[in-house]
Design a protein around this motif. Structure first.
Motif, PDB file in Angstrom:
ATOM      1  N   ALA A 135      17.838 -10.721 -24.911  1.00 12.23           N
ATOM      2  CA  ALA A 135      18.629 -11.426 -23.898  1.00 12.23           C
ATOM      3  C   ALA A 135      18.174 -12.870 -23.755  1.00 12.23           C
ATOM      4  O   ALA A 135      18.994 -13.775 -23.528  1.00 12.23           O
ATOM      5  N   THR A 136      16.876 -13.108 -23.897  1.00 11.13           N
ATOM      6  CA  THR A 136      16.353 -14.463 -23.780  1.00 11.13           C
ATOM      7  C   THR A 136      16.852 -15.339 -24.920  1.00 11.13           C
ATOM      8  O   THR A 136      17.272 -16.485 -24.707  1.00 11.13           O
ATOM      9  N   VAL A 137      16.816 -14.818 -26.131  1.00 11.28           N
ATOM     10  CA  VAL A 137      17.320 -15.583 -27.281  1.00 11.28           C
ATOM     11  C   VAL A 137      18.822 -15.800 -27.146  1.00 11.28           C
ATOM     12  O   VAL A 137      19.338 -16.877 -27.460  1.00 11.28           O
ATOM     13  N   GLY A 138      19.530 -14.790 -26.644  1.00  9.88           N
ATOM     14  CA  GLY A 138      20.961 -14.951 -26.421  1.00  9.88           C
ATOM     15  C   GLY A 138      21.258 -16.047 -25.422  1.00  9.88           C
ATOM     16  O   GLY A 138      22.210 -16.823 -25.594  1.00  9.88           O
ATOM     17  N   PHE A 139      20.445 -16.153 -24.367  1.00  4.05           N
ATOM     18  CA  PHE A 139      20.645 -17.230 -23.405  1.00  4.05           C
ATOM     19  C   PHE A 139      20.352 -18.583 -24.041  1.00  4.05           C
ATOM     20  O   PHE A 139      21.030 -19.578 -23.731  1.00  4.05           O
ATOM     21  N   LEU A 140      19.367 -18.652 -24.918  1.00 10.90           N
ATOM     22  CA  LEU A 140      19.062 -19.914 -25.590  1.00 10.90           C
ATOM     23  C   LEU A 140      20.274 -20.416 -26.378  1.00 10.90           C
ATOM     24  O   LEU A 140      20.559 -21.618 -26.397  1.00 10.90           O
ATOM     25  N   VAL A 141      21.001 -19.508 -27.010  1.00  7.01           N
ATOM     26  CA  VAL A 141      22.228 -19.888 -27.727  1.00  7.01           C
ATOM     27  C   VAL A 141      23.230 -20.504 -26.756  1.00  7.01           C
ATOM     28  O   VAL A 141      23.843 -21.545 -27.039  1.00  7.01           O
ATOM     29  N   GLN A 142      23.404 -19.873 -25.593  1.00 12.22           N
ATOM     30  CA  GLN A 142      24.323 -20.412 -24.593  1.00 12.22           C
ATOM     31  C   GLN A 142      23.852 -21.764 -24.070  1.00 12.22           C
ATOM     32  O   GLN A 142      24.663 -22.653 -23.791  1.00 12.22           O
ATOM     33  N   LEU A 143      22.545 -21.930 -23.951  1.00  9.62           N
ATOM     34  CA  LEU A 143      21.996 -23.194 -23.472  1.00  9.62           C
ATOM     35  C   LEU A 143      22.276 -24.324 -24.455  1.00  9.62           C
ATOM     36  O   LEU A 143      22.641 -25.433 -24.055  1.00  9.62           O
ATOM     37  N   VAL A 144      22.115 -24.043 -25.741  1.00  7.87           N
ATOM     38  CA  VAL A 144      22.388 -25.065 -26.761  1.00  7.87           C
ATOM     39  C   VAL A 144      23.835 -25.534 -26.665  1.00  7.87           C
ATOM     40  O   VAL A 144      24.117 -26.737 -26.666  1.00  7.87           O
ATOM     41  N   LYS A 145      24.746 -24.590 -26.547  1.00  5.89           N
ATOM     42  CA  LYS A 145      26.163 -24.960 -26.446  1.00  5.89           C
ATOM     43  C   LYS A 145      26.455 -25.652 -25.116  1.00  5.89           C
ATOM     44  O   LYS A 145      27.282 -26.574 -25.052  1.00  5.89           O
TER      45      LYS A 145
END
Length: 224
Positions: free
Chosen positions: A147-157
């Motif tokens: 979930a943390t890595v998934g949030f990082l993807v959203q943060l980049v976008k």
């Protein structure tokens, strides 16, 4: 006077990627530090701290990040008379944004640890802080990795909205190039591909970690 999109414009976009990546990393690391503190306080026993951190999470999860950027960039100037440059403004706004989401993700993972482990720690005479640091947090953070890595993807976008206050990251660089080339259907597909090149490996990492954790849980259950 317009000019064609060429190697110089493409290289300008490539250089802008570093600011997108840097902003994402700074916001993620700052958000991780603040978010961990929020998660621990949310899962703690001190009611006022739980209320304050819950309010923080509701504020930053319940409002658009674009509005948060405006409030930081313009609000600090109006209230305190301090003029922020775009870089510290976007860093502060995205750090708070990341802290709210990471804090809630990690709070859920902390509270997913079976109550029996808390009881066992108390039976051994371990205090709340030692139990949290030595027993609960290592397990919770391991569970939270996908979930943390998934949030990082959203943060980049999500960093693309930083363009609204003039911070020159990838999206803003594309806007500047479109203003001189008048070729949006050339520029924006390239920008989309660059975002994809950043986010796709992170998405693959998230799925791989999730599968590895599932395999580990199944192996542990089979050995019981």
């Amino acid at each position: 006077m317009s000019r064609d999109f060429g190697a110089g414009e493409f290289w300008y976009l490539i250089l802008a990627v570093r600011w997108t990546v840097l902003l994402s990393l700074v916001a993620f690391l700052g958000g991780a530090i603040l978010g961990l503190a929020i998660a621990v306080m949310r899962a703690g026993t001190i009611a006022p701290l739980r209320w304050v951190t819950a309010g923080f999470i509701q504020l930053f999860q319940g409002t658009p990040v674009l509005m948060q950027l405006f409030l930081v960039y313009y609000g600090i100037t109006v209230v305190f008379g301090l003029r922020l440059d775009p870089w510290p403004a976007v860093t502060l706004a995205f750090t708070c944004y990341a802290a709210a989401f990471l804090g809630e993700i990690w709070r859920g993972c902390i509270q997913s640890i079976p109550a029996g482990q808390w009881d066992a720690a108390r039976a051994l005479g371990l205090g709340w802080g030692v139990t949290m640091a030595k027993i609960v947090l290592p397990q919770a953070l391991r569970i939270s990795i996908p979930a943390t890595v998934g949030f990082l993807v959203q943060l980049v976008k999500g960093t693309s909205v930083a363009a609204i206050i003039g911070f020159v990251e990838l999206t803003r660089a594309g806007q500047l190039i479109v203003n001189v080339t008048f070729q949006p259907m050339t520029v924006y597909p390239i920008i989309a591909l660059l975002y994809f090149a950043i986010c796709w490996p992170l998405s693959l990492l998230s799925r791989r970690l999730e599968k590895r954790l599932d395999t580990g849980r199944q192996t542990a259950l089979a050995g019981m």
